[in-house]
Design a protein around this motif. Structure first.
Motif, short mmCIF file in Angstrom:
data_model
loop_
_atom_site.label_atom_id
_atom_site.label_comp_id
_atom_site.label_asym_id
_atom_site.label_seq_id
_atom_site.Cartn_x
_atom_site.Cartn_y
_atom_site.Cartn_z
N ALA A 1 -0.75 6.68 13.02
CA ALA A 1 -1.64 5.79 12.26
C ALA A 1 -2.95 6.46 11.89
N SER A 2 -3.18 7.65 12.41
CA SER A 2 -4.38 8.44 12.06
C SER A 2 -5.67 7.63 12.15
N GLY A 3 -5.76 6.82 13.17
CA GLY A 3 -7.01 6.11 13.41
C GLY A 3 -6.99 4.64 13.01
N ALA A 4 -5.90 4.20 12.39
CA ALA A 4 -5.81 2.78 12.02
C ALA A 4 -5.31 1.95 13.21
N GLN B 1 0.72 10.46 0.53
CA GLN B 1 0.20 9.19 -0.01
C GLN B 1 -0.74 9.47 -1.17
N GLY C 1 -5.17 0.40 6.02
CA GLY C 1 -6.58 0.69 6.21
C GLY C 1 -7.20 1.33 4.97
N ASN C 2 -6.48 2.24 4.36
CA ASN C 2 -6.96 2.89 3.13
C ASN C 2 -7.27 1.86 2.04
N SER D 1 -9.20 8.33 5.23
CA SER D 1 -8.23 9.36 5.63
C SER D 1 -6.86 9.06 5.04
N LEU D 2 -6.52 9.82 4.00
CA LEU D 2 -5.30 9.56 3.23
C LEU D 2 -4.30 10.67 3.51
N PHE E 1 -12.37 3.80 5.58
CA PHE E 1 -11.16 4.43 6.12
C PHE E 1 -10.50 5.23 5.01
N ALA F 1 2.36 4.72 9.78
CA ALA F 1 1.94 5.15 8.44
C ALA F 1 1.57 3.95 7.57
N ARG G 1 -1.93 2.92 8.50
CA ARG G 1 -2.90 3.84 7.89
C ARG G 1 -3.11 3.48 6.42
N ALA G 2 -2.01 3.27 5.70
CA ALA G 2 -2.10 2.94 4.27
C ALA G 2 -2.83 1.61 4.07
N LEU H 1 -10.90 3.57 -2.82
CA LEU H 1 -10.23 3.10 -1.60
C LEU H 1 -11.31 2.69 -0.61
N ASN H 2 -10.88 2.03 0.44
CA ASN H 2 -11.79 1.54 1.48
C ASN H 2 -12.69 2.66 2.00
#
Lengths: 268, 268
Positions: A63-66, B161, A38-39, B156-157, B154, A32, A35-36, B150-151
């Motif tokens: 990680a939903s893709g991160a 979050q 990456g966001n 996907s949040l 990427f 997680a 992921r954050a 945000l980025n």
């Protein structure tokens, strides 16, 4: 590196701070955190002595893709080793401690980190383990502390949420989005002249149908109608629709052969 | 209401916005949302058609003590029903849509929500389901859209979050913490006079031991030493420690009967 080949095509964006998780406990949280990161446009992740070892499949699943961030993280035995190549290190510190160090808000830290990174120095952000947070020895490896302004009555912050706030502030510190816009897509905000043109059309039809036949009240009524339409930004497309509505309503009224008297109720 | 009796003693803080989760899928996320709301001082939660029904034990387990928020949430069949008593509704909208509405950043939205709530109007914030986000009918129930900077590579949040960022901005919008302080605890930042007093002590001992015996270089060397100590805020306690260090080092040197010549290496 795990050799996995999935996830988003993430890569470092400029010179960005390293996120250092100190003795993280849960692989879910590490995923997680990635992921954050990456966001918020962060990429470099280091783990100090992860409790359950590494790699952990669960981290990638969460990680939903991160994936790239997890693929490229490094493992370190001690905080001192993890920060050895960095020039500046800030440590998140939710609870007051007896330490003499500069203490920043998340926003203040993001602004300073942007300046540090723009100077081509390498910066890192320490996050403690889920339960206890960083200990005093960990914090002695940092030059600056960061404490988020949050509800003092409920400061228990999830690790990935703590990273999310910092990553969000990092991104926002370099963001120029206007705090308020109007989404207009293929149309545009109408000018005052275009709005006035519509109001002229509306008032002419209201005169014709008798809605405004009370002469002493007419100027105030016209003004109030104008106030309503002036209040928000109206688009060119919306004005076209409003022109059409007025035209069709007036036409319908005329076709049904109504008289001015029918306007009475609406004029009250 | 579930009759549970655990968790932190959370209660509403003033007039704060309602968080509305539209068709949330995972009870874990609902719990994490409650925790994030508690962190940011939000309390009122509404669920529209939660996929797996309600209550869900997992939500309480994942709320880390934000039980009161879950205990007091309400369930609604439709978005229209969930917002019926509200005066203003903002909808989080990660992806661009073909909608003409004001579009705010999270920070812009927090500032507006603070103003709305200070006027004693009731405000709500819509968050969509985990995968799809809000649909166009949901968004038609809102007067304003919110998109976080945000980025874009990427976006996907995670749902909790997304709530964390908004709750953090809500809290921060009313927070007056200075972006940079020095944590000094029981001591205080020294004045320039106190610092000068220490530098006088240090320079006197450096003169005595011969470190500054190169007369042409002496003024520049003294200035450079001053620059180092002036750079950061030094506390009164740290100055006491520095005085002690200088005194002890000088005393040790004298007791060991060293001569001025031993200062050479350090003076280069």
């Amino acid at each position: 590196m795990t050799g996995r080949d999935g996830g988003a095509d993430l890569a470092p964006i400029g010179n960005s701070p390293v996120v250092i998780l100190v003795r993280p406990q849960l692989a879910d949280n590490i995923g997680a955190v990635a992921r954050a990161m990456g966001n918020g446009g962060l990429f470099h992740l280091r783990l100090v002595a992860p409790r359950d070892g590494w790699p952990q499949e669960k981290a990638w699943r969460n990680a939903s893709g991160a994936d790239r961030i997890l693929d490229n993280l490094t493992i370190h035995d001690t905080v001192a080793e993890a920060v050895a190549d960095l020039h500046r290190v800030v440590a998140t510190c939710p609870r007051p401690r007896h330490i003499v160090k500069p203490l920043l808000t998340a926003r203040g830290a993001a602004a300073e980190l942007r300046v540090i990174c723009a100077r081509d120095l390498r910066a890192g952000i320490l996050f403690g383990p889920e339960r206890a947070g960083l200990d005093n020895d960990d914090m002695a490896c940092a030059d600056t502390l960061v404490r988020y302004p949050l509800n003092p009555g409920f400061m228990s912050l999830n690790l990935s949420q703590a990273v999310m706030v910092m990553a969000y502030e990092w991104w926002t510190a370099d963001d120029v989005t206007l705090p308020r816009r109007l989404m207009t897509n293929e149309t545009a905000v109408a000018t005052k002249g275009e709005l006035d043109n519509f109001l002229g059309h509306l008032v002419a039809e209201l005169d014709a149908c008798g809605f405004l036949r009370n002469k002493p009240k007419r100027p105030g009524m016209v003004r109030n109608i104008r106030h309503l339409f002036e209040r928000g930004e109206v688009t060119v497309q919306e004005l076209r629709t409003l022109h059409g509505i007025v035209t069709e309503l007036a036409l319908g009224r005329r076709q049904r052969g109504r008289t001015e008297k029918d306007g009475d109720a609406a004029a009250d």
